[in-house]
Design an enzyme around this catalytic site. Structure first.
Site, short mmCIF file in Angstrom:
data_model
loop_
_atom_site.label_atom_id
_atom_site.label_comp_id
_atom_site.label_asym_id
_atom_site.label_seq_id
_atom_site.Cartn_x
_atom_site.Cartn_y
_atom_site.Cartn_z
N LYS A 165 -3.52 -5.83 -6.00
CA LYS A 165 -3.24 -5.57 -4.46
C LYS A 165 -4.16 -6.50 -3.71
O LYS A 165 -3.80 -7.06 -2.66
CB LYS A 165 -3.55 -4.04 -4.19
CG LYS A 165 -2.35 -3.20 -4.49
CD LYS A 165 -2.52 -1.92 -4.17
CE LYS A 165 -1.65 -0.69 -4.80
NZ LYS A 165 -1.75 0.49 -4.58
N GLN A 211 -6.35 5.07 -3.95
CA GLN A 211 -5.74 4.88 -5.10
C GLN A 211 -6.06 6.02 -6.06
O GLN A 211 -7.32 6.62 -6.32
CB GLN A 211 -6.32 3.73 -5.87
CG GLN A 211 -5.71 3.28 -7.37
CD GLN A 211 -4.18 2.63 -7.01
OE1 GLN A 211 -4.15 1.87 -6.15
NE2 GLN A 211 -3.43 3.15 -7.86
N ASP A 221 -0.09 3.68 3.13
CA ASP A 221 0.44 3.99 1.77
C ASP A 221 1.59 4.95 2.17
O ASP A 221 2.46 5.36 1.16
CB ASP A 221 -0.31 4.26 0.78
CG ASP A 221 0.15 3.80 -0.56
OD1 ASP A 221 0.91 3.09 -0.75
OD2 ASP A 221 -0.31 4.25 -1.59
#
Ligand code: NAP
Length: 281
Positions: free
Chosen positions: A53, A97, A120
């Protein structure tokens, strides 16, 4: 007959090019878009994912810092970091994450993250906004799927859609997004009876299960749109394997995503696009 390919790799490149231009415009105004990442320090899969990412961020001109959280971190230390990131005007987006180290309560961390930085789209605030049809950041993977359908002129309105999987980050928000696009939506899960039959009724199938090649060609309605979000490791096979048996499904479907090169690259592109939006671009 062989299905037409929903080419996520090519479409994601177009989105990333657009992101690059939006980043240039932001920089010209003196804004440096920044997406920070909180990741478990001892999880090799997460670290690899975060490295990937970061590389995409760099290519797009987005700055990215990561915070490696290990077993020594307490919940209050992590919540302090989240509050700091919330308050830092130079940080536009924050990615937490999954999974965090076991001693930490991930739900509480997501509740603490400001929705304006949740690029996200996975915090309860962002998911609530999606449910309430309010503007907000949408989960990157289902957003990527909707963008891919739109790119190919596939309008879910009035169609029967089946989402297989009901996870908070994928199946559930994908179903809500399809509903917003006026599809008639069914959500299947591990307790669903007659899954092949439910599948044969669907004009659009989104497989988000995590079981290699579970969805077979003879489950698919002829001409249906088949989107495979699955990424599965299979012993003895290199690379990732989807949730759909691509070889048999492509003979029946009208449209189908490959794995890799379908949903995966669209997820990254959606995340970058959300990050630039968070920076005001
Ligand atoms: P997850 O949290 O494990 O959820 C899987 C879902 O599938 C659950 O709702 C489960 O039902 C359902 N399920 C399991 N076995 C089933 C069966 N036999 N029949 C019907 N439904 C069944 O997984 P996830 O995070 O949503 O991920 C799903 C897949 O997408 C994985 O392969 C993952 O690697 C991939 N993924 C890809 C991306 C991307 O960027 N492309 C992003 C995220 C995830 P229950 O709720 O009843 O247990």
């Amino acid at each position: 007959m062989s299905a037409q390919i929903l080419d996520g790799l090519t479409v994601s490149k177009l989105i990333r090019e657009e992101v690059r231009q939006r980043v240039d415009a932001l920089r010209a105004r003196g804004v440096e878009p920044r997406l920070d990442v909180v990741v478990a320090a001892q999880d090799p899969a997460s670290l690899a994912y975060v490295r990937m990412k970061r590389a995409w961020c760099e290519k797009a001109g987005i700055i990215s810092e990561s915070y490696a959280v290990d077993e020594s971190w307490t919940q209050s230390k992590l919540l302090d970091l989240i509050r700091e990131l919330n308050a830092n005007p130079k940080v536009h987006g924050v990615l937490v994450q999954h999974p965090l180290p076991a001693q930490l309560d991930e739900s509480e961390v997501l509740l603490a993250l400001g929705p304006e930085k949740d690029v996200d789209g996975i915090t309860p605030a962002s998911l609530g906004r999606l449910t309430a049809d309010l503007p907000g950041f949408r989960c990157a993977t289902p957003l990527g799927i909707m963008t891919l359908l739109k790119h190919y002129g596939i309008d879910p309105a009035g169609k029967r859609a089946l989402v297989i999987g009901r996870s908070v980050i994928l199946g559930k928000p994908a179903a809500l997004m399809l509903l917003q696009l006026n599809a008639t939506v069914t959500i299947a899960h591990s307790r669903t009876h007659d899954l092949p039959e439910r599948c044969r009724e669907a004009d659009i199938v989104i497989a988000a299960v995590g079981r290699a090649e579970m969805v077979k060609g003879d489950w698919i309605k002829p001409g249906a749109v088949v989107v495979d979000a699955g990424y599965n490791k299979v012993e003895g096979r290199s690379g990732d394997v989807g949730d759909v048996d691509f070889e048999s499904a492509k003979e029946v479907a009208g449209w189908i995503t490959p794995v890799p090169g379908g949903v995966g690259p669209m997820t990254v592109a959606s995340l970058l696009s959300n990050a630039v939006s968070a920076a005001g671009g």
